[in-house]
Design a protein around this motif. Structure first.
Motif, PDB file in Angstrom:
ATOM      1  N   TYR A 136     -39.197   7.473  46.319  1.00  0.00           N
ATOM      2  CA  TYR A 136     -37.972   8.097  45.807  1.00  0.00           C
ATOM      3  C   TYR A 136     -38.285   9.473  45.187  1.00  0.00           C
ATOM      4  O   TYR A 136     -39.428   9.927  45.201  1.00  0.00           O
ATOM      5  N   TYR A 163     -28.337   8.615  50.712  1.00  0.00           N
ATOM      6  CA  TYR A 163     -27.611   8.625  51.978  1.00  0.00           C
ATOM      7  C   TYR A 163     -26.428   9.568  51.857  1.00  0.00           C
ATOM      8  O   TYR A 163     -25.380   9.225  51.327  1.00  0.00           O
ATOM      9  N   ILE A 185     -36.562   7.923  57.781  1.00  0.00           N
ATOM     10  CA  ILE A 185     -35.610   6.805  57.748  1.00  0.00           C
ATOM     11  C   ILE A 185     -34.224   7.247  57.292  1.00  0.00           C
ATOM     12  O   ILE A 185     -33.404   6.423  56.930  1.00  0.00           O
ATOM     13  N   SER A 186     -33.989   8.554  57.261  1.00  0.00           N
ATOM     14  CA  SER A 186     -32.663   9.026  56.858  1.00  0.00           C
ATOM     15  C   SER A 186     -32.195  10.107  57.830  1.00  0.00           C
ATOM     16  O   SER A 186     -32.995  10.927  58.277  1.00  0.00           O
ATOM     17  N   PHE A 216     -26.687   5.453  47.937  1.00  0.00           N
ATOM     18  CA  PHE A 216     -25.598   5.531  48.914  1.00  0.00           C
ATOM     19  C   PHE A 216     -24.373   6.104  48.188  1.00  0.00           C
ATOM     20  O   PHE A 216     -24.325   6.076  46.946  1.00  0.00           O
ATOM     21  N   LYS A 253     -37.160  16.261  56.007  1.00  0.00           N
ATOM     22  CA  LYS A 253     -36.336  15.065  56.236  1.00  0.00           C
ATOM     23  C   LYS A 253     -37.216  13.809  56.246  1.00  0.00           C
ATOM     24  O   LYS A 253     -38.338  13.835  56.738  1.00  0.00           O
ATOM     25  N   SER A 254     -36.659  12.752  55.721  1.00  0.00           N
ATOM     26  CA  SER A 254     -37.381  11.478  55.777  1.00  0.00           C
ATOM     27  C   SER A 254     -37.170  10.841  57.159  1.00  0.00           C
ATOM     28  O   SER A 254     -36.085  10.968  57.729  1.00  0.00           O
ATOM     29  N   ARG A 278     -34.614  12.447  48.762  1.00  0.00           N
ATOM     30  CA  ARG A 278     -34.268  12.550  50.190  1.00  0.00           C
ATOM     31  C   ARG A 278     -33.941  11.199  50.815  1.00  0.00           C
ATOM     32  O   ARG A 278     -33.562  11.133  51.975  1.00  0.00           O
ATOM     33  N   TYR A 279     -34.104  10.110  50.071  1.00  0.00           N
ATOM     34  CA  TYR A 279     -33.647   8.804  50.561  1.00  0.00           C
ATOM     35  C   TYR A 279     -32.160   8.577  50.270  1.00  0.00           C
ATOM     36  O   TYR A 279     -31.602   7.556  50.657  1.00  0.00           O
ATOM     37  N   HIS A 320     -40.659   3.498  51.213  1.00  0.00           N
ATOM     38  CA  HIS A 320     -39.758   2.769  52.113  1.00  0.00           C
ATOM     39  C   HIS A 320     -40.023   3.093  53.576  1.00  0.00           C
ATOM     40  O   HIS A 320     -39.766   2.288  54.451  1.00  0.00           O
ATOM     41  N   GLU A 321     -40.527   4.293  53.835  1.00  0.00           N
ATOM     42  CA  GLU A 321     -40.761   4.655  55.231  1.00  0.00           C
ATOM     43  C   GLU A 321     -42.097   4.129  55.747  1.00  0.00           C
ATOM     44  O   GLU A 321     -42.430   4.332  56.924  1.00  0.00           O
ATOM     45  N   CYS A 355     -28.056  15.283  49.598  1.00  0.00           N
ATOM     46  CA  CYS A 355     -29.326  14.830  49.026  1.00  0.00           C
ATOM     47  C   CYS A 355     -30.292  16.008  48.812  1.00  0.00           C
ATOM     48  O   CYS A 355     -30.221  17.013  49.521  1.00  0.00           O
TER      49      CYS A 355
END
Ligand SMILES: Cc1cc2nc3c(=O)[nH]c(=O)nc-3n(C[C@H](O)[C@H](O)[C@H](O)COP(=O)(O)O)c2cc1C
Ligand code: SF4
Length: 669
Positions: free
Chosen positions: A166, A109, A123-124, A68, A120-121, A106-107, A251-252, A113
């Motif tokens: 990641y 924020y 979750i982002s 972040f 694109k992920s 790409r995670y 994470h996704e 990035c």
């Protein structure tokens, strides 16, 4: 039980650890507070507790790679000096600590990035920029610089974060890496980045510990195959890693990997499968929370070391207590995520439901009292237990009353939910801690105002009483309270649950479930969530998808609020509860106006349409009111008292708040 494997030394490169327990990496938010004394105390407390090795939360190697904006890293001389405070304090306490370098790719924020390709992920919101050759070189150089600075700051080594989807992980899979240059295409090319990073980090850090966190199972479509994982592991070893730590799931991924409903050590068999393929030690991770489980994994040859992350939030003295034969007194991580990951994802400082001192070591200080008093605590739920234990630990003379035959209060209800069995461990721990303390426990005792008069302080932790929903027909025999249901009252085959807060969700899970809890049966759990074998299918998702057991009942989960049920559930766990109920075909409805309960069912108005839900049982989960029934008599007698837990605020049963409040009150009495 003794722990001969867990407590035996192991040598990683130039460093010999006294035992095989590693505190896994956790970003706590402490570094971002700028209070380095506080950061140092967090780690030093755990070093004093005997853990073999600790890994810090992920540090950004550069701005574009931060999880972040403003994520901590070693960017300036001042940063290095700050980290030196931590490493010095840890070493003074006899511990060892490595710094994790986490490039989020790409995670990350933010619009800056970067990744292998501009994919694109899910979750982002930010599409990553595709790196060119020069850009890749810069990322490697930044990671290597961060590693060199970590050693300069006094760390015993670094962990290179290569899992959980990641940056380095992103290069490995064709799903994100669409490149046709030397960094993409064949697997040899796709793994070039992590291998090159490890090779150059090794060259930069001499013989310090180099941990590589490798993704054993991605749990995404088109993830790595098992052969690729093994190929990478061997190449990482050859590039100079001292040890391989394991990561589970991107994470996704839509499979839970650390929640309480995940069986203990659910993925350790994969570490066991990797172990014979490499010559360096391997560390197993995820949902290992007792020394018995950890010892069993090492004794069974599944791993050379065990990583436990959250268990060290719950109890910094995990290793010392295990070594001293006091394992029953280890405060257990119940994998609830309520005060750790949920906090992280809400921008709050990490802590722990079980241990409110986690990350508050310098602020919530519990010291012996120099004026011992007689303290009565009424109610042995989480608030009362925490208050009693803290007060007694400080030297007060404490009596703890409860009308029940066991301590635990509402925790017993939580423990009855399939997937929340860990709460039993919390009750057991409270019980063991109370019996090892000086607290005088008075169970099966209804405290009366007269009994409380002789005490210097009175603490009411008397909990809650469930609220009525105010629906006509609520007194009919087919209407039950959630407590009755969870205690085993007979329930029909078609059930309306009135109220879709946390308890409503729990009750719906309880009612749709039959047989053994998947949390206690890894094979069943894997089938339920569609986890396959990465040796059979890339990424490890079963081709047939999730195969949940048929629901035991048809359940409607209803709420008045015109929004999707479950909005207020935990940030990192709400989706798991919603997905579980969807698998159990629970009808989740918001915007329901309740008209009446009749022998035919529950009459409601939904979207302006009156209808009758054909249910044979209605369960009321409409919230609760504080139980302060002792208060008027105490007030009348002029007796001051404190109120904590559900008796104070009963909006939602909240063990995190209860334990925090009980501990904090007793810390200042
Ligand atoms: C609050 C929190 C922050 C985390 N931050 C990181 C991190 O920065 N880097 C990382 O590799 N893993 C991170 N993790 C994952 C842990 O290292 C670990 O894999 C996970 O918690 C499962 O292990 P456990 O059941 O022993 O806690 C984090 C976990 C939590 C709960
Ligand atoms: S908040 Fe819950 S999951 Fe997190 S460390 Fe504490 S007990 Fe474990």
């Amino acid at each position: 039980m003794t722990y001969p494997h867990l407590l035996s030394p192991i040598t990683l490169g130039a460093v010999t650890l006294p035992n095989r327990v590693m505190m896994g990496s956790m970003h706590t938010g402490l570094e971002e507070t700028g209070d380095w004394n506080r950061v140092a105390e967090f780690y030093a407390t755990r070093a004093r507790g005997g853990v073999g090795l600790m890994v810090t939360g992920g540090m950004a190697p550069n701005r574009e790679g931060g999880v972040f904006p403003g994520a901590a890293g070693l960017f300036t001389a001042q940063d290095i000096a700050n980290h030196r405070i931590v490493t010095d304090r840890v070493h003074d306490a006899g511990g060892r600590i490595a710094m994790q370098i986490l490039h989020a790719g790409r995670y990350a924020y933010g619009p800056e990035c970067v990744s292998a390709s501009a994919v694109k992920s899910p979750i982002s919101p930010f599409p990553p920029k595709e790196l060119d050759e020069e850009g890749i070189e810069k990322q490697i150089a930044d990671i290597v610089t961060a590693a060199a600075r970590a050693i300069e700051a006094g760390y015993d080594g670094v962990e290179v974060m290569g899992s959980e989807g990641y940056f380095l992980n992103q290069f490995l899979v064709t799903h994100v890496n669409r490149r046709t240059d030397r960094w993409g295409g064949s697997y040899e090319n796709r793994m070039r980045l992590p291998v090159e990073v490890v090779r150059r980090v090794r060259a930069a850090i001499g013989d310090a510990i180099l941990i590589y966190r490798i993704s054993l199972i991605d749990l995404i479509p088109d993830g790595s195959t098992w052969d690729e994982v093994v190929t990478l592991a061997k190449a990482i070893e050859a590039a100079g890693a001292s040890v391989l730590n394991t990561g589970i799931g991107w994470h996704e991924a839509r499979v839970p990997t650390i929640a309480t409903s995940v069986p203990r050590a659910a993925f350790a068999h994969l570490t066991g499968r990797l172990r014979p393929e490499v010559g360096i030690p391997v560390i197993t991770s995820n949902r290992i929370n007792t020394p018995d489980v950890a010892e069993g994994l090492l004794a069974g040859g599944q791993a050379d070391m065990v990583s436990m992350a959250r268990p060290f939030l719950a109890d910094p003295d995990f290793v010392a207590k295990a070594a001293a034969g006091r394992a029953a007194q280890i405060a257990p991580c119940i994998a609830c995520n309520q005060a750790c990951l949920d906090h992280t994802f809400s921008g709050k400082l990490t802590s722990c439901l079980v241990n409110p001192r986690a990350c508050h070591e310098t602020e919530l200080v519990i010291t012996p009292t120099d004026a011992p008093r007689r303290i009565a605590v009424v109610g042995a739920g989480p608030a009362g237990l925490s208050a009693a234990l803290t007060a007694a630990g400080r030297g007060h003379v404490v009596a703890l009353f409860d009308r029940a035959a066991r301590v635990g209060g509402q925790l017993h209800l939580a423990a009855s939910i399939p997937g929340k069995e860990e709460f039993r461990g919390l009750i057991d721990w409270f019980e063991a801690s109370i019996s090892a303390s000086t607290v005088e426990l008075r169970l099966n005792t209804e405290a009366t105002p007269e009994m409380l008069m002789g005490f210097d302080e009175v603490i009411l932790a008397t909990g809650i009483t469930p609220r009525h929903a105010g629906i006509a027909g609520e007194d009919l025999p087919q209407v039950l309270g959630y407590r009755d249901v969870l205690r085993g009252a007979p329930v029909g085959k078609r059930v309306a649950v009135v109220g879709a807060g946390g308890i409503g969700f729990d009750v719906a899970e309880f009612l749709t479930h039959h047989g053994i809890s998947p949390a206690l049966d890894p094979a069943l759990w894997r089938r339920e969530w569609g986890v396959g074998d990465p040796a059979q299918v890339a990424g490890g998702l079963a081709p047939e998808g999730p195969q949940p057991e048929a629901p035991a009942r048809q359940v409607w989960l209803l709420q008045r609020k015109p929004e999707k049920p479950g909005r207020k559930l935990g940030k990192t766990t709400g989706w798991i509860h919603r997905a579980t109920l969807q698998m159990k075909r629970v009808k989740m409805l918001g915007g329901v106006a309740y008209e009446a309960i009749t022998p035919e069912g529950l009459a409601v108005t939904l979207n302006g349409e009156p209808q009758v839900l054909p249910v044979d049982t209605v369960v009321i989960c409409a919230g609760q009111d504080p139980d302060r029934s002792l208060a008027p008599a105490l007030e009348a007698a002029g007796r001051a008292f404190h109120i904590i837990g559900g008796a104070d605020v009963a909006a939602e049963l909240d063990a995190k708040r209860a334990i925090d409040q009980g501990t904090r009150l007793a810390a200042r009495l």
